[in-house]
Design an enzyme around this catalytic site. Structure first.
Site, PDB file in Angstrom:
ATOM      1  N   SER A  32       0.844  -1.203   0.000  1.00  0.00           N
ATOM      2  CA  SER A  32       0.000   0.000   0.000  1.00  0.00           C
ATOM      3  C   SER A  32       0.873   1.245   0.000  1.00  0.00           C
ATOM      4  O   SER A  32       1.973   1.240   0.568  1.00  0.00           O
ATOM      5  CB  SER A  32      -0.895   0.037   1.233  1.00  0.00           C
ATOM      6  OG  SER A  32      -1.557   1.289   1.319  1.00  0.00           O
TER       7      SER A  32
ATOM      8  N   TYR B 296      -2.049  -1.495  10.034  1.00  0.00           N
ATOM      9  CA  TYR B 296      -2.221  -1.571   8.566  1.00  0.00           C
ATOM     10  C   TYR B 296      -0.916  -1.299   7.814  1.00  0.00           C
ATOM     11  O   TYR B 296      -0.435  -2.191   7.090  1.00  0.00           O
ATOM     12  CB  TYR B 296      -3.351  -0.644   8.097  1.00  0.00           C
ATOM     13  CG  TYR B 296      -3.622  -0.795   6.620  1.00  0.00           C
ATOM     14  CD1 TYR B 296      -4.399  -1.849   6.138  1.00  0.00           C
ATOM     15  CD2 TYR B 296      -3.054   0.066   5.693  1.00  0.00           C
ATOM     16  CE1 TYR B 296      -4.611  -2.020   4.776  1.00  0.00           C
ATOM     17  CE2 TYR B 296      -3.265  -0.098   4.333  1.00  0.00           C
ATOM     18  CZ  TYR B 296      -4.046  -1.134   3.873  1.00  0.00           C
ATOM     19  OH  TYR B 296      -4.251  -1.318   2.526  1.00  0.00           O
TER      20      TYR B 296
HETATM   21  P1  NAD Z   1     -12.002  -5.152  -0.883  1.00  0.00           P
HETATM   22  O1  NAD Z   1     -12.531  -4.938   0.488  1.00  0.00           O
HETATM   23  O2  NAD Z   1     -12.867  -4.919  -2.046  1.00  0.00           O
HETATM   24  O3  NAD Z   1     -11.373  -6.611  -1.023  1.00  0.00           O
HETATM   25  C1  NAD Z   1     -10.765  -7.280   0.042  1.00  0.00           C
HETATM   26  C2  NAD Z   1     -11.262  -8.722   0.017  1.00  0.00           C
HETATM   27  O4  NAD Z   1     -10.593  -9.441   1.065  1.00  0.00           O
HETATM   28  C3  NAD Z   1     -12.767  -8.850   0.262  1.00  0.00           C
HETATM   29  O5  NAD Z   1     -13.395  -9.508  -0.820  1.00  0.00           O
HETATM   30  C4  NAD Z   1     -12.858  -9.603   1.562  1.00  0.00           C
HETATM   31  O6  NAD Z   1     -13.969 -10.475   1.659  1.00  0.00           O
HETATM   32  C5  NAD Z   1     -11.530 -10.366   1.561  1.00  0.00           C
HETATM   33  N1  NAD Z   1     -11.185 -10.821   2.911  1.00  0.00           N
HETATM   34  C6  NAD Z   1     -11.187 -10.073   4.053  1.00  0.00           C
HETATM   35  N2  NAD Z   1     -10.908 -10.851   5.108  1.00  0.00           N
HETATM   36  C7  NAD Z   1     -10.745 -12.108   4.642  1.00  0.00           C
HETATM   37  C8  NAD Z   1     -10.468 -13.343   5.262  1.00  0.00           C
HETATM   38  N3  NAD Z   1     -10.322 -13.461   6.592  1.00  0.00           N
HETATM   39  N4  NAD Z   1     -10.360 -14.440   4.486  1.00  0.00           N
HETATM   40  C9  NAD Z   1     -10.548 -14.360   3.148  1.00  0.00           C
HETATM   41  N5  NAD Z   1     -10.788 -13.200   2.493  1.00  0.00           N
HETATM   42  C10 NAD Z   1     -10.911 -12.086   3.250  1.00  0.00           C
HETATM   43  O7  NAD Z   1     -10.733  -4.210  -0.930  1.00  0.00           O
HETATM   44  P2  NAD Z   1      -9.640  -3.926  -2.055  1.00  0.00           P
HETATM   45  O8  NAD Z   1      -9.432  -2.479  -2.066  1.00  0.00           O
HETATM   46  O9  NAD Z   1      -9.906  -4.652  -3.325  1.00  0.00           O
HETATM   47  O10 NAD Z   1      -8.367  -4.563  -1.340  1.00  0.00           O
HETATM   48  C11 NAD Z   1      -7.528  -5.507  -1.964  1.00  0.00           C
HETATM   49  C12 NAD Z   1      -6.127  -5.330  -1.398  1.00  0.00           C
HETATM   50  O11 NAD Z   1      -5.618  -4.060  -1.798  1.00  0.00           O
HETATM   51  C13 NAD Z   1      -6.082  -5.335   0.138  1.00  0.00           C
HETATM   52  O12 NAD Z   1      -4.965  -6.102   0.567  1.00  0.00           O
HETATM   53  C14 NAD Z   1      -5.875  -3.877   0.489  1.00  0.00           C
HETATM   54  O13 NAD Z   1      -5.206  -3.694   1.714  1.00  0.00           O
HETATM   55  C15 NAD Z   1      -5.051  -3.400  -0.684  1.00  0.00           C
HETATM   56  N6  NAD Z   1      -5.084  -1.953  -0.899  1.00  0.00           N
HETATM   57  C16 NAD Z   1      -6.260  -1.329  -1.206  1.00  0.00           C
HETATM   58  C17 NAD Z   1      -6.248   0.043  -1.377  1.00  0.00           C
HETATM   59  C18 NAD Z   1      -7.506   0.801  -1.717  1.00  0.00           C
HETATM   60  O14 NAD Z   1      -7.472   2.049  -1.714  1.00  0.00           O
HETATM   61  N7  NAD Z   1      -8.624   0.134  -2.042  1.00  0.00           N
HETATM   62  C19 NAD Z   1      -5.064   0.777  -1.261  1.00  0.00           C
HETATM   63  C20 NAD Z   1      -3.898   0.108  -0.947  1.00  0.00           C
HETATM   64  C21 NAD Z   1      -3.905  -1.272  -0.776  1.00  0.00           C
END
Ligand code: NAD
Length: 261
Positions: free
Chosen positions: A114, A152
């Protein structure tokens, strides 16, 4: 055509990556709490082992893995759980899937870090070290004490440190498994919708400076992931690619180079 496993595949960046790979004709095995091919809870060692076993029932070889599942760092999130999912749900699952990745002559892992790792001043190196030590109970307890704001970026830093140490060893790059990471900026997914809705910190989200002038769509991060999975990035190893509209560069103009010493 290849076979890929993606965690967090039910939504957001994981689902967008799945869609791009499938549009190119690849087979994708999705893992998430619900709503995709394999239902598994990656917060526990047993859940990760069950997920890996279910992948193994579907394929004898993986060309790539994208561990996208993660929890965000808002106050309502249990920081011990966040530590378990974000770090151990990534590295333990990868360790379990490694034999399938090693079957292919060359395969790839794209970790999800991130922009928070470099643009939020809250990373705790003691939690990074606790994660890297592999003692999940201790890391969970420390994450719980430090809270989600700290846990985080710390877990997202630990993922990259793991890549840059373990990933450079015989079992990984030595076995033809190329590992890189993306560091997304603010990306319009369910996770960001939850941050925006948070009473305490939601108001600050749209104050994050983004030189490009807008937040990302999940597909824009997925494009970078798909590139890092594929043969056109064949010599890229151990890199963290910021896909953040320029925020890291803006906030840390002297962040490169970071020479030895
Ligand atoms: P999202 O919430 O759409 O997707 C995250 C997914 O992880 C969800 O489908 C959720 O059900 C799954 N998950 C959560 N806990 C779980 C568990 N215990 N077992 C199995 N699955 C589980 O969010 P996203 O933005 O698509 O995030 C994807 C990745 O990108 C994450 O690692 C997040 O930290 C990272 N990220 C996102 C952003 C952003 O701005 N969206 C920025 C930096 C990093």
């Amino acid at each position: 055509m290849g076979t890929y496993a993606i965690t967090g595949a039910a939504g957001g960046i994981g689902a967008a990556t799945r869609a791009l790979l499938e549009a190119d004709g690849h087979e994708v095995i999705g893992i998430d709490l619900a709503g995709t091919d394999i239902a598994a809870d990656l917060s526990s060692p047993a859940g990760r082992a069950a997920a890996a076993a279910a992948v193994g029932e579907r394929t004898g070889r993986l060309d790539g893995v994208v561990p996208c599942a993660g929890l965000n760092g808002i106050p309502s999130v249990d920081a011990g759980l966040l530590t378990a999912v974000n770090y151990f749900g990534t590295v333990q699952l990868l360790a379990e899937l490694r034999p399938l990745l090693a079957v292919a002559e060359s395969s790839a892992v794209v970790l999800i870090s991130s922009f928070a790792t470099t643009t939020q001043p809250l990373t705790a190196m003691e939690l990074v070290d606790a994660c890297l030590s592999g003692d999940e109970d201790a890391a969970r307890a420390l994450g719980g004490q430090l809270g989600p704001f700290v846990a985080y970026p710390s877990t997202k830093t630990a993922i990259c440190r793991w890549m840059r140490t373990v990933g450079m060893g015989e079992d990984w790059i030595g076995a033809g498994i190329r590992m890189n990471a993306v560091a997304p900026g603010v990306t319009e997914t369910q996770m960001v919708a939850e941050v925006r809705a948070d009473e305490a910190i939601g108001q600050f989200l749209d104050q994050i400076p983004i030189p490009l002038g807008r937040t990302a769509q999940a597909e824009e991060v997925a494009q970078a992931i798909v590139w890092l999975l594929g043969a056109s990035s064949s010599y890229v190893v151990g890199s963290v690619l910021f896909v953040d509209g320029g925020t890291d560069a803006l906030v840390r103009p002297d962040g490169y180079p970071t020479p030895m010493g």
